[in-house]
Design an enzyme around this catalytic site. Structure first.
Site, PDB file in Angstrom:
ATOM      1  N   HIS A   1      -9.076  -7.282  -3.305  1.00 16.55           N
ATOM      2  CA  HIS A   1      -9.970  -6.332  -3.133  1.00 16.55           C
ATOM      3  C   HIS A   1      -9.522  -4.929  -3.254  1.00 16.55           C
ATOM      4  CE1 HIS A   1      -7.737  -6.552   0.902  1.00 16.55           C
ATOM      5  NE2 HIS A   1      -8.101  -5.226   1.029  1.00 16.55           N
TER       6      HIS A   1
ATOM      7  N   HIS B   1     -10.672  -0.940  -1.880  1.00 22.86           N
ATOM      8  CA  HIS B   1     -11.211  -0.244  -0.696  1.00 22.86           C
ATOM      9  C   HIS B   1     -12.175   0.883  -1.389  1.00 22.86           C
ATOM     10  CE1 HIS B   1      -9.342  -2.041   2.716  1.00 22.86           C
ATOM     11  NE2 HIS B   1      -8.426  -1.984   1.866  1.00 22.86           N
TER      12      HIS B   1
ATOM     13  N   TYR C   1       0.862  -1.339   0.125  1.00 18.60           N
ATOM     14  CA  TYR C   1       0.096  -0.008  -0.121  1.00 18.60           C
ATOM     15  C   TYR C   1       0.935   1.284  -0.090  1.00 18.60           C
ATOM     16  CZ  TYR C   1      -4.457  -2.322   1.068  1.00 18.60           C
ATOM     17  OH  TYR C   1      -5.550  -3.038   1.026  1.00 18.60           O
TER      18      TYR C   1
ATOM     19  N   ARG D   1      -5.587 -11.878   3.112  1.00 19.48           N
ATOM     20  CA  ARG D   1      -6.665 -11.197   2.347  1.00 19.48           C
ATOM     21  C   ARG D   1      -6.840 -11.473   0.860  1.00 19.48           C
ATOM     22  NH1 ARG D   1      -9.196  -6.827   4.024  1.00 19.48           N
ATOM     23  NH2 ARG D   1     -10.826  -8.114   2.738  1.00 19.48           N
TER      24      ARG D   1
ATOM     25  N   TYR E   1      -2.946 -10.604  -0.705  1.00 16.23           N
ATOM     26  CA  TYR E   1      -1.848 -10.323   0.298  1.00 16.23           C
ATOM     27  C   TYR E   1      -1.884 -11.047   1.556  1.00 16.23           C
ATOM     28  CZ  TYR E   1      -4.045  -6.398   2.064  1.00 16.23           C
ATOM     29  OH  TYR E   1      -5.014  -5.430   2.722  1.00 16.23           O
TER      30      TYR E   1
END
Length: 204
Positions: free
Chosen positions: A140, A142, A93, A137, A134
């Site tokens: 996806h 957000h 991220y 998870r 990752y």
């Protein structure tokens, strides 16, 4: 006018349409997660694949995510701002708390977060990459929807049929998975080699 509008991107018949049964169900809330973007300065438009000042474009498969923001009655919401954020193709991220593992430096060609105002008919669009798994998870993206500067919904979009979905605790606990899941299909006529996913967001 947003970036994709300036590029005259036309979604047309490839856009997915929610069924009438799903249309009446408010989009479920999901956790913001630990990596909500802290820095919205610089390039934070609705094209996450190209970053101003970077020579290379983002790693990963391009996906065009499109949809409408609707109110509880199914009417288009014309005053909303939609934000998205996700990890890059390496699972990183754009956030100072996401400490890199050995050999997993962040993809600087990926914008990491984007923001766009909806059109008069409540529609929005983003050009990003197909999300990747990752840790524990599933892939996806957000989403956060704001009106008058106030957050009204935070949720996540999942990839239909992805093998990691059933191993994701957050996804498995969701009673209305269908409202958070979209098919990622070939974006025929939009961009060679890209995908398209339709995700309408219904506010409670």
């Amino acid at each position: 006018m947003n970036v994709l509008s300036r590029r005259s991107l036309i979604v047309g018949g490839s856009m997915l349409v929610a069924s009438p049964a799903l249309a009446a169900v408010p989009t479920p809330r999901q956790t913001e997660g630990p990596f909500y973007p802290l820095d919205w300065s610089g390039d934070a438009d609705n094209d996450l694949v190209l970053v101003r000042g970077e020579a290379a474009r983002a790693l990963g498969q391009v996906v065009h995510v499109t949809g409408q923001v609707l109110d509880a009655r199914g009417n288009p919401v014309s005053d909303a701002v939609v934000e998205i954020w996700q990890c890059d193709a390496k699972g990183r991220y754009r956030h100072p708390a996401d400490v890199p593992l050995l050999g997993a430096a962040r993809d600087t060609g990926f914008q990491g977060r984007g923001r766009t105002a909806v059109a008069a008919d409540g529609s929005y669009r983003f050009r990003t990459i197909r999300p990747v798994a990752y840790g524990g998870r599933a892939p996806h993206i957000h989403f956060r929807v704001a009106r008058a500067g106030r957050e009204v919904l935070t949720t996540q979009l999942y990839v239909a049929g992805d093998a990691a979905n059933e191993r994701d605790g957050l996804y498995r606990r969701e009673a209305n998975r269908a409202a958070l899941t979209a098919a990622f299909l070939p974006a025929n006529g939009i961009e060679p080699g890209a995908l398209v996913a339709g995700f309408d967001i219904r506010l409670a």
